[in-house]
Design a protein around this motif. Structure first.
Motif, PDB file in Angstrom:
ATOM      1  N   ASP A  17      47.794   7.412   0.300  1.00  0.00           N
ATOM      2  CA  ASP A  17      49.114   7.756   0.839  1.00  0.00           C
ATOM      3  C   ASP A  17      50.051   6.554   0.829  1.00  0.00           C
ATOM      4  N   ARG A  18      49.500   5.401   1.187  1.00  0.00           N
ATOM      5  CA  ARG A  18      50.316   4.181   1.214  1.00  0.00           C
ATOM      6  C   ARG A  18      50.788   3.814  -0.192  1.00  0.00           C
ATOM      7  N   VAL A  19      49.894   3.891  -1.169  1.00  0.00           N
ATOM      8  CA  VAL A  19      50.249   3.548  -2.554  1.00  0.00           C
ATOM      9  C   VAL A  19      51.283   4.526  -3.099  1.00  0.00           C
ATOM     10  N   PHE A  20      51.093   5.825  -2.840  1.00  0.00           N
ATOM     11  CA  PHE A  20      52.045   6.818  -3.334  1.00  0.00           C
ATOM     12  C   PHE A  20      53.410   6.671  -2.671  1.00  0.00           C
ATOM     13  N   ALA A  21      53.424   6.257  -1.399  1.00  0.00           N
ATOM     14  CA  ALA A  21      54.687   6.121  -0.677  1.00  0.00           C
ATOM     15  C   ALA A  21      55.560   5.009  -1.242  1.00  0.00           C
ATOM     16  N   GLU A  22      54.947   4.055  -1.941  1.00  0.00           N
ATOM     17  CA  GLU A  22      55.712   2.951  -2.517  1.00  0.00           C
ATOM     18  C   GLU A  22      56.586   3.401  -3.683  1.00  0.00           C
ATOM     19  N   ALA A  23      56.193   4.513  -4.329  1.00  0.00           N
ATOM     20  CA  ALA A  23      56.968   5.044  -5.456  1.00  0.00           C
ATOM     21  C   ALA A  23      56.799   6.555  -5.458  1.00  0.00           C
TER      22      ALA A  23
END
Length: 282
Positions: A98-104
């Motif tokens: 979720d954190r990685v996807f939220a960056e882009a």
């Protein structure tokens, strides 16, 4: 604990490959990875699509990624595997994802030299065929797990995510971790057996996850739908709209026959790839 990091992002892919390998659950199995990836390279395939339960797990993801990059690299005269596109499963570190996807938001993210993770609803093209990735599933054992540590509610899609994916247009190939409609006998049998082993709440949770995926199947009318999650190799055909058919390919787990198939994008056929079969050197 070192979290995954986004090395590169892309809004879509348009790859020229005429065939890809699709793999079911690996669960971070290092021995299997060391067998499977060289087999993909020997088959002459440069792009692998993974259907989740890849092995992203708290404190273990980066070790897994280093191993995957190593086995995907060029070895013994074979050119290696250029990219592995992962549709996440349920047994993954969704907090990290979720954190990685939220960056882009909406973009595919490269998290190692060769591994990319795909957000729900991500569309791309390979060999002039359209693909849609819609990851996640219900962990039927969620009650025995710790929220935010070994289980995350974001493992299953939201209604909004399902509606957006279902309304995004028809697609040639649908990649999911969970199944939607269940035409295959072996998958039906597995679901029925699991329902007797867990609580009614767990059964409703799993059924709801399948319902969301089925809405995406119905909305996008894929020619081929590939999924994992149930750890059985199964193959079946079902009508979607009138006389239009979907070919559903269910893939087995690490260590089992039927974990990988070669998907020919010209004739749209899936052929099992046996990693134990050695191809003689030329």
């Amino acid at each position: 604990m070192v979290a995954m990091t986004a090395r590169e992002v892309a809004t879509t892919f348009d790859l020229p490959d005429t065939s890809v390998v699709v793999a079911g659950d690996w669960h971070g199995n290092q021995d299997w990875i060391g067998l499977a990836l060289p087999a993909v390279a020997r088959a002459g395939v440069r792009t692998m699509l993974h259907l989740g339960d890849f092995g992203f797990w708290p404190g273990e993801s980066n070790h897994l990624l280093k191993s995957v990059d190593y086995w995907a690299s060029r070895k013994r005269g074979h050119p290696g595997v250029d990219r592995i596109l992962v549709t996440p499963g349920n047994h993954e570190d969704w907090g990290d994802l979720d954190r990685v996807f939220a960056e882009a938001p909406g973009s595919v993210v490269r998290v190692s030299d060769r591994v990319w993770v795909l957000p729900r609803g991500f569309r791309f093209t390979i060999g002039n065929r359209s693909f849609l990735s819609f990851g996640g599933a219900a962990s039927i054992d969620f009650a025995a797990r710790a929220a935010g540590k070994t289980w995350w509610l974001s493992e299953i899609a939201t209604v909004v995510e399902a509606e957006q994916a279902a309304s995004s247009g028809d697609v040639d190939v649908l990649l999911t971790h969970d199944v939607g409609r269940v035409p295959g006998f072996r998958v039906r049998k597995t679901i029925a057996r699991r329902a007797g082993d867990w609580s009614p709440t767990a059964d409703v949770y799993a059924t709801y996850s399948r319902y969301l995926v089925d809405s995406v199947v119905s909305g996008t009318n894929p020619r081929v739908h590939l999924h994992g999650h149930y750890h059985v190799r199964d193959s079946a055909t079902e009508a979607l709209r009138g006389t239009e058919l979907v070919q559903v390919e269910s893939l087995a787990m690490d260590g089992q026959p039927g974990n990988m198939v070669v998907l020919d994008l010209v004739i749209m056929s899936a052929t099992d790839l046996d990693p134990w079969r050695r191809v003689p050197a030329l």
